[in-house]
Design a protein around this motif. Structure first.
Motif, PDB file in Angstrom:
ATOM      1  N   ALA A 307       0.807  -1.227   0.000  1.00 31.27           N
ATOM      2  CA  ALA A 307       0.000   0.000   0.000  1.00 31.27           C
ATOM      3  C   ALA A 307       0.841   1.278   0.000  1.00 31.27           C
ATOM      4  CB  ALA A 307      -0.936   0.005   1.200  1.00 31.27           C
ATOM      5  N   ARG A 308       2.073   1.215   0.480  1.00 35.12           N
ATOM      6  CA  ARG A 308       2.948   2.385   0.407  1.00 35.12           C
ATOM      7  C   ARG A 308       4.100   2.102  -0.555  1.00 35.12           C
ATOM      8  NH1 ARG A 308      -0.595   5.048   1.936  1.00 35.12           N
ATOM      9  NH2 ARG A 308      -0.764   6.250   3.846  1.00 35.12           N
ATOM     10  N   TYR A 315       2.851   0.636   6.939  1.00 31.44           N
ATOM     11  CA  TYR A 315       1.797  -0.348   6.681  1.00 31.44           C
ATOM     12  C   TYR A 315       2.367  -1.742   6.477  1.00 31.44           C
ATOM     13  CZ  TYR A 315      -1.874   3.209   6.178  1.00 31.44           C
ATOM     14  OH  TYR A 315      -2.774   4.215   6.393  1.00 31.44           O
ATOM     15  N   PHE A 320      -2.986  -4.522   0.440  1.00 36.53           N
ATOM     16  CA  PHE A 320      -4.364  -4.266   0.882  1.00 36.53           C
ATOM     17  C   PHE A 320      -5.316  -4.393  -0.318  1.00 36.53           C
ATOM     18  CE2 PHE A 320      -3.944  -1.825   5.066  1.00 36.53           C
ATOM     19  CZ  PHE A 320      -2.578  -1.920   5.185  1.00 36.53           C
ATOM     20  N   TRP A 321      -6.568  -4.005  -0.110  1.00 36.50           N
ATOM     21  CA  TRP A 321      -7.527  -3.969  -1.227  1.00 36.50           C
ATOM     22  C   TRP A 321      -7.127  -2.913  -2.247  1.00 36.50           C
ATOM     23  CZ3 TRP A 321     -12.400  -0.590  -1.316  1.00 36.50           C
ATOM     24  CH2 TRP A 321     -12.209   0.582  -0.581  1.00 36.50           C
ATOM     25  N   ASP A 322      -6.192  -2.049  -1.855  1.00 40.13           N
ATOM     26  CA  ASP A 322      -5.660  -1.043  -2.764  1.00 40.13           C
ATOM     27  C   ASP A 322      -5.240  -1.699  -4.084  1.00 40.13           C
ATOM     28  OD1 ASP A 322      -5.465  -0.366  -0.022  1.00 40.13           O
ATOM     29  OD2 ASP A 322      -4.048   1.239  -0.414  1.00 40.13           O
ATOM     30  N   TRP A 369      -6.338  -8.773   5.640  1.00 40.00           N
ATOM     31  CA  TRP A 369      -6.542  -7.342   5.407  1.00 40.00           C
ATOM     32  C   TRP A 369      -5.212  -6.690   5.029  1.00 40.00           C
ATOM     33  CZ3 TRP A 369      -9.633  -4.201   3.520  1.00 40.00           C
ATOM     34  CH2 TRP A 369      -9.458  -2.834   3.660  1.00 40.00           C
ATOM     35  N   PRO A 461     -15.414   0.321   3.915  1.00 35.90           N
ATOM     36  CA  PRO A 461     -14.230   1.143   3.614  1.00 35.90           C
ATOM     37  C   PRO A 461     -14.035   2.296   4.604  1.00 35.90           C
ATOM     38  CG  PRO A 461     -15.406   0.620   1.604  1.00 35.90           C
ATOM     39  CD  PRO A 461     -16.264   0.111   2.734  1.00 35.90           C
ATOM     40  N   GLU A 463     -13.415   3.280   7.754  1.00 32.48           N
ATOM     41  CA  GLU A 463     -12.938   2.541   8.936  1.00 32.48           C
ATOM     42  C   GLU A 463     -13.283   3.220  10.263  1.00 32.48           C
ATOM     43  OE1 GLU A 463      -8.758   2.126   8.065  1.00 32.48           O
ATOM     44  OE2 GLU A 463      -9.098   0.319   6.876  1.00 32.48           O
ATOM     45  N   LYS A 574     -14.586   8.495   7.059  1.00 32.51           N
ATOM     46  CA  LYS A 574     -13.178   8.647   6.707  1.00 32.51           C
ATOM     47  C   LYS A 574     -12.979   8.788   5.202  1.00 32.51           C
ATOM     48  CE  LYS A 574      -8.720   6.279   7.078  1.00 32.51           C
ATOM     49  NZ  LYS A 574      -7.992   5.088   7.502  1.00 32.51           N
ATOM     50  N   GLN A 575     -13.658   7.940   4.444  1.00 36.69           N
ATOM     51  CA  GLN A 575     -13.372   7.865   3.010  1.00 36.69           C
ATOM     52  C   GLN A 575     -14.605   7.372   2.269  1.00 36.69           C
ATOM     53  OE1 GLN A 575     -10.557   4.712   4.338  1.00 36.69           O
ATOM     54  NE2 GLN A 575     -10.746   3.997   2.233  1.00 36.69           N
ATOM     55  N   SER A 609      -8.363   9.307   3.963  1.00 35.23           N
ATOM     56  CA  SER A 609      -7.540   8.299   3.296  1.00 35.23           C
ATOM     57  C   SER A 609      -7.299   8.781   1.880  1.00 35.23           C
ATOM     58  CB  SER A 609      -8.277   6.955   3.270  1.00 35.23           C
ATOM     59  OG  SER A 609      -7.774   6.156   2.227  1.00 35.23           O
ATOM     60  N   LEU A 611      -7.373   7.139  -0.569  1.00 35.85           N
ATOM     61  CA  LEU A 611      -8.182   6.331  -1.488  1.00 35.85           C
ATOM     62  C   LEU A 611      -9.531   6.980  -1.781  1.00 35.85           C
ATOM     63  CD1 LEU A 611      -6.097   4.311  -0.282  1.00 35.85           C
ATOM     64  CD2 LEU A 611      -7.862   2.568  -0.317  1.00 35.85           C
TER      65      LEU A 611
HETATM   66  C1  BGC Z   1      -7.458   3.054   4.427  1.00 36.32           C
HETATM   67  C2  BGC Z   1      -7.638   1.708   3.783  1.00 36.32           C
HETATM   68  C3  BGC Z   1      -6.431   1.408   2.949  1.00 36.32           C
HETATM   69  C4  BGC Z   1      -5.164   1.503   3.772  1.00 36.32           C
HETATM   70  C5  BGC Z   1      -3.909   1.305   2.941  1.00 36.32           C
HETATM   71  C6  BGC Z   1      -6.170   3.048   5.231  1.00 36.32           C
HETATM   72  O1  BGC Z   1      -5.964   4.314   5.785  1.00 36.32           O
HETATM   73  O2  BGC Z   1      -8.554   3.349   5.265  1.00 36.32           O
HETATM   74  O3  BGC Z   1      -8.802   1.705   2.980  1.00 36.32           O
HETATM   75  O4  BGC Z   1      -6.541   0.138   2.391  1.00 36.32           O
HETATM   76  O5  BGC Z   1      -5.093   2.763   4.366  1.00 36.32           O
HETATM   77  O6  BGC Z   1      -3.821   2.251   1.938  1.00 36.32           O
END
Ligand code: BGC
Length: 722
Positions: A307-308, A315, A320-322, A369, A461, A463, A574-575, A609, A611
């Motif tokens: 994710a990063r 992370y 992730f689902w990203d 996750w 999504p 959170e 959040k998102q 986020s 996203l």
């Molecule tokens: C977001 C998630 C995302 C994760 C990694 C979190 O802050 O809420 O939806 O998958 O960051 O990017």
């Protein structure tokens, strides 16, 4: 204005960490943070490795940072000429996005240091740098260069049993703590000046120290060639690292760079979006595409993307689902082989998902996750640290964010629908879909007095609201997963043997019936004046403004979610959640529905986020809110260029590049502004070009062909590339 090039002038220690992300160079195998050669640990230099994880003591498992082989520190007459220690007269850092080349120009007064470096996209184990020193004073110069083991780790240390050797090639070997994975880094230096050379080995690595007398006006050049291998690549990483270093030094820096440039050129031919009308936006989009393209695992057929990205250990280097929802779209439309790698990673980590489901008492596949190697769950039950008490906070991402399995299915099915290629389904993808559907079957809550079934105690999504019931996104995704499992029988109508074998292998005969029954029963969301309720009881929560909620924070780093978070009792989210659902299934909603939901949820969304904004932008395009779509595009595309985004969640550092937003920028441009849709190899466009743009042009891979799409305010064309 060159829209492939970013330059920053000036030096301040405060932004060195953010610059490490902004000037990142990477090739899918490793990421070299954009810190200067002499950077101290404080500035977080790192060579972050993809797919190599380690856990130290009871701390979080995270990806391993390799020893840094492009370390160089200059001094003149024992005075350091090094950023962080010496105030420069001027300093400029640049990144060339087209070629993945980092460069710097630092005037220290007594000498000017220029350097350029790259990690090769053609030979992913190779890194190289070229330095030029122009002296303005006479004196005794010293260059200390080598492999630094003074590593920046968030939850380390991860490397042990260091051994060093030196000679023409420097070599550093080590093993990881948990799995004892061997790792080797080699470095060769070539200089064009006469000097004395001595070697130093110590706790901080292995170095050669070059000393030479200089006169005002002298120009000295140094080239470094380095290689990194681990035991996951080869049984003998040390030998491979030395061999590659030697081979690269025979080949020479320029030839190695040319090879890498050619590999980048192929990437851009397949994916570069030209945006005309706003150069700043075009630059931001190129930057986004670069950050995502540079971390694609082209060297492996079965890796996904953290994710990063490869910007560090944030992370936990987890997937992730990203990957499925935000990275997959650009790749499936431009470089399907990368999309396949992301999906193969999920297919091959199915055993991890089966294990996780079983651990929670469910059947089927419940994907991690935060997925690490082999599908191991990296997410802990306490994923946030409270800023007031410094205690870990129980979070429920790991156990309740069940939409993850359906997200995997979404991408698997979209891959098939977009490309018409069923090979992934045949090679394990169908099994993944069946096992994910089986998971939802066992996870659904039935009531003796009701026809419908719920998905209770979940996180969508958004959170910030934990443990809710009937999250509209989750229910729709679960239904899609179940429907996809049932659709397998249609997809493989001509291959009854395949379905029969799958049924037998998974002991699935009864599940087909149960799934058909479940599909009709999954609770549809409640609506109010066309607005979908995000989860049961959401509309009854306090309806206050984002500013009101923000005003309740006692500490800027406070976590908004969880039991005591400021957002929990309110409708502030959040998102994108309902809007994410609408962006994933655009054809399922009328424009009026989209408009009503967008108008309701956007002001209630923190966009906490990276996203989030792209999902809102996609829907904004559909409903003609192009002014807002444009703002959200700018926010999404410039995130890593500007260095925005949250750096902290409670006491946890979450900085790094934002590949999901990078993928989101492509999605807004191609799927939003151009309205691209490809189904079974057929391309259609329904453009929504904002007034800021005069023309968009981008390649799309459709089957075996590459089409070049051009969109203007007058219309669109899609021409076959020769
Ligand atoms: C977001 C998630 C995302 C994760 C990694 C979190 O802050 O809420 O939806 O998958 O960051 O990017």
């Amino acid at each position: 204005m060159d829209t492939w090039y970013f330059e920053k002038r000036g030096w301040d220690s405060q932004s060195a960490v953010a610059d490490g992300n902004r000037f990142l160079i990477a090739n899918g195998y490793m990421g070299l943070r954009g810190t200067v050669e002499e950077a101290a640990r404080l500035h977080c230099p790192a060579v972050n490795l993809a797919g190599v994880y380690d856990r130290h003591a009871d701390r979080w498992r995270e990806p391993v940072n390799a020893p840094h082989p492009l370390y160089v520190r200059l001094s003149l007459d024992a005075r350091p000429l090094a950023l962080g220690e010496t105030e420069p007269v001027s300093h400029t850092q640049r990144i060339d996005y087209r070629r993945g080349v980092f460069s710097r120009h630092t005037d220290f007064g007594a000498a000017v240091l220029e350097s350029e470096r790259f990690v090769s996209l053609a030979q992913v184990h190779l890194l190289a740098a070229r330095l030029k020193l122009c002296f303005r004073e006479d004196g005794e110069a010293e260059l200390r260069t080598g492999i630094s083991t003074d590593l920046w780790d968030l939850n380390g240390p991860h490397l042990f049993d260091f051994a060093f050797s030196h000679g023409q090639t420097l070599l550093c070997t080590a093993v990881t703590g948990e799995k004892k994975i061997p790792l080797a880094v080699a470095q060769r230096a070539v200089c064009d000046f006469r000097c004395t050379e001595r070697f130093e080995t110590g706790e901080d690595g292995v170095f050669r120290v070059l000393r030479f007398a200089v006169k005002k006006g002298d120009v000295c050049r140094l080239t470094l060639l380095a290689a990194v291998f681990t035991g996951l690549d080869t049984p003998d990483p040390a030998q491979r690292a030395v061999t590659l270093c030697n081979q690269a030094s025979r080949q020479g820096y320029a030839a190695c760079l040319r090879e890498s440039d050619e590999a980048w050129e192929r990437v851009w031919q397949a994916s570069a979006v030209e945006m005309h009308g706003d150069d700043e936006a075009a630059l931001a989009l190129h930057a986004s595409q670069y950050y995502l393209n540079s971390i694609a695992p082209r060297h492996a057929a079965n890796l996904s993307i953290p994710a990063r990205g490869l910007s560090g250990q944030t992370y936990k280097g987890a997937v992730f689902w990203d990957s499925e929802i935000f990275f997959f779209p650009m790749f499936v439309h431009t470089q399907p082989e990368v999309a396949r790698s992301l999906l193969r990673y999920r297919i091959e980590t199915l055993p991890g998902a089966l294990k996780k489901a079983a651990e929670y008492g469910y059947r089927g596949a419940f994907y991690a996750w935060e997925s690490q190697e082999g599908g191991a769950e990296g997410c802990t039950d306490f994923n946030v640290v409270d800023v007031f008490t410094h205690r870990p906070v129980r979070t429920y991402f790991r156990d309740k964010q069940i939409h993850i399995s359906a997200d995997v299915v979404y991408a698997l099915r979209r891959y098939y629908e977009i490309t018409g290629d069923d090979s992934l389904l045949l090679a394990g993808g169908a099994e993944v879909i069946a096992q994910c559907a089986r998971f939802y079957l066992s996870r659904a809550t039935r009531h003796p007095d009701r026809e419908t079934v719920d998905f209770a105690d979940v996180i969508g999504p958004d959170e910030y609201h934990e443990r809710v019931t009937n999250n509209a996104f989750t229910n729709r995704m679960a239904a899609y997963c179940v429907e996809s499992a049932l659709a397998l029988r249609d997809i493989f109508r001509a291959r009854p043997d395949f379905i029969a074998a799958l049924t037998e292998k998974l002991d699935y005969a009864r599940d087909w019936e149960l799934l058909a029954d479940l599909l009709g029963r999954i609770r549809k969301p409640r609506t109010r004046k066309g607005v979908i309720e995000q989860f049961d009881g959401y509309f009854a929560l306090e309806d206050c403004s984002l500013d009101t909620v923000r005003g309740r924070l006692c500490d800027a780093r406070e976590y908004w979610g969880g039991d005591h978070g400021v957002a929990g009792p309110t409708q502030i989210i959040k998102q994108a959640d309902v809007i994410a659902l609408m962006a994933l299934f655009p054809e399922a909603f009328s424009d009026a529905q989209l408009a009503a939901n967008w108008a309701y949820y956007e002001p209630r969304t923190e966009h906490g986020s990276s996203l989030s904004a792209c999902m809102y932008a996609l829907t904004a395009c559909r409903i003609g809110r192009l002014d807002r779509a444009w703002e959200l595009f700018e926010k999404t595309a410039s995130i890593d260029l500007v260095g925005g985004g949250k750096q902290w969640a409670g006491e946890i550092y979450i900085g790094g590049t934002h590949p999901a937003a990078n993928g989101g920028a492509w999605m807004i441009a191609a799927l939003g502004f151009a309205g691209l849709r490809v189904e079974k190899g057929r391309l259609t466009l329904s453009p929504h070009l904002p007034k800021q743009l005069t023309r968009l042009r981008f390649p799309v891979t459709v089957g075996e062909e590459r089409l070049l799409v051009t969109v203007t305010h007058e219309g669109w064309t899609a021409e076959k590339e020769e």
